[in-house]
Every structure is written in C-alpha cells, then in structure tokens.
Design a protein around this motif. Structure first.
Motif, short mmCIF file in Angstrom:
data_model
loop_
_atom_site.label_atom_id
_atom_site.label_comp_id
_atom_site.label_asym_id
_atom_site.label_seq_id
_atom_site.Cartn_x
_atom_site.Cartn_y
_atom_site.Cartn_z
N THR A 152 0.94 -1.13 0.01
CA THR A 152 -0.16 -0.09 -0.10
C THR A 152 0.81 1.20 0.09
N GLY A 153 2.09 0.95 -0.38
CA GLY A 153 2.97 2.36 -0.44
C GLY A 153 3.16 2.68 -1.90
N LYS A 154 4.30 3.54 -1.99
CA LYS A 154 4.30 4.19 -3.51
C LYS A 154 4.86 2.69 -4.30
N SER A 155 4.59 3.05 -5.70
CA SER A 155 5.12 1.89 -6.74
C SER A 155 5.78 2.79 -7.74
N TYR A 156 6.30 2.20 -8.70
CA TYR A 156 7.24 2.72 -9.61
C TYR A 156 6.49 3.84 -10.76
N GLY A 157 6.64 4.97 -10.65
CA GLY A 157 6.19 5.95 -11.48
C GLY A 157 5.43 6.95 -10.71
#
Length: 235
Positions: free
Chosen positions: A108-113
C-alpha cells in the motif's frame, strides 16, 4: 579683517542649526519606525497566509496496462510527499494474472512511477486544515495497515482511494472498475472542483495542474473487454 566676535557667533549659530537638523531627522526616523509593522517570522506568515496547507491529492498515472490510482498527501509548504496506493506485492506478472480471479497479497505504499509527473494523467487535490488532516492521514495509515489483499474485480487501486475520498466527505463515482484516469477526473467533476475539505473560510492554495506526456493505452473494443483487460493488467 573679520571681527572675532562675529566669527564666534556665526560658528555657534551653525552648530545650533546642525543640532536642530539632526534632532529633527532622528524624530522622523523614530516616527517611521513606529508606523512600520514588526517583521513576521516565516512560520507565522505561512499560518496567516493560508490555513489550509494540508492536502490529499488523488492521482492517476499510466502503467504497462491501463494505469494506476493512488494518493499523495502531506503539507503544501513542504517537499516531503507521502504516497498511498494499493497494488500487488510483487512486480511479477503472475500475481497480476491471478489477482483477477482470487485475492493476492498487496502493498500500500508507492510504486514505480508514482513520483514522476511524466506519467501523470489526472490529479485532483483537496486542501484541509491541520485538525482535518490529522483525522484523514490517520485513516489513510489505518487503511494501509488493514488492506492486505488486492483483487482486480473486488478491491483494486481505485477502490482503495475511493474509500479515502468517501471518508473525506467527497462524492465518489461509485464504480471502481473505471480507468484510474477516468475515475479521478470524474471525482473532480462530481465535486464541482471543490478545493477544500469542509471549511469555506480557510485560505485556498492553487492546485497543481496535471501534466501527462506518456500516451494512454487504447481502450478495449467494448465494456466487457475493458473490465477483463483492466483486471488482467493488475490494477
């Protein structure tokens, strides 16, 4: 030859005039200083100029499939950005494929892009006061901690940020199978571009304009294919 007495009297007169001029100048400077307001510290100015300095930014970006939906949140006067978004816990394609049939482990955190505006396709930012932000940010953290599974059909990235919007009191599209870009634009539309969470008296800051340089994938031929493709793609 000039009379010494006259010279002395002239010198005394000149000194007296200089003293009067200096005194008058000092009085003017003091008066001007009293008229000017005291300097305000930068932190106080930030609170005075805009009380609604906290925000949640609903965002959509391109991806290898049909896009991804997530939120930025934090303070508008700080560079630090928090990211929350639901997605499978691995970049392996197999969980994405399985995820349209059964729930799969998620993150549930940041992902690529997510931090790259070159991939951004839609953005809708809502400002709030500090008390409002404390409640909303706590809810986001709670949602992140209690969303261990991802499924393309039942609970995907759009459904995740839809819960955040609903908690904030926003009207939501109600269809989490929309493209992320379409959902975010629809969210802004049905809320009439609402810029703050609740209090109309708080100052409003300008919202960031979305920029998108990446090309959106072509839509499937029909709605059924859109749902199936969206699910198989992993968002």
């Amino acid at each position: 030859m000039r009379d010494p007495g006259t010279k002395t009297r002239g010198l005394a007169l000149g000194v007296s005039l200089c003293a009067v001029a200096i005194a008058a100048g000092l009085q003017i400077q003091v008066a001007n200083a009293q008229d000017k307001p005291a300097a305000t510290p930068a932190s106080a100015q930030a609170q005075t100029n805009g009380k609604a300095i906290y925000y949640v930014d609903f965002r959509a970006r391109t991806a290898a499939s049909y896009g991804h939906a997530f939120v930025w949140y934090g303070r508008a006067d700080q560079k630090q950005i928090e990211v929350a978004g639901l997605h499978p816990a691995t970049e392996n394609v197999i969980p994405y494929i399985l995820g349209h049939v059964i729930p799969v482990p998620s993150e549930t955190g940041k992902s690529y892009g997510d931090l790259d505006d070159d991939y951004l396709t839609a953005s809708y930012r809502v400002y709030m006061t500090e008390p409002e932000a404390k409640r909303v940010f706590a809810y986001i953290k709670h949602l992140q901690a209690t969303s261990p599974l991802w499924n393309a059909a039942t609970y995907n990235c759009v459904a995740f940020i839809q819960d955040i919007a609903r908690y904030m009191g926003l009207q939501v599209p109600g269809n989490h199978l929309l493209y992320p870009e379409d959902w975010v634009k629809r969210l802004k539309e049905i809320n009439h571009g609402r810029r703050y969470m609740s209090s109309p008296a708080v100052a409003q800051a300008p919202s960031a304009k979305p920029t998108a340089t990446a090309q959106k994938p072509a839509a499937p031929a029909n709605a059924q294919a859109a749902v199936a493709g969206y699910a198989a793609a992993g968002y």
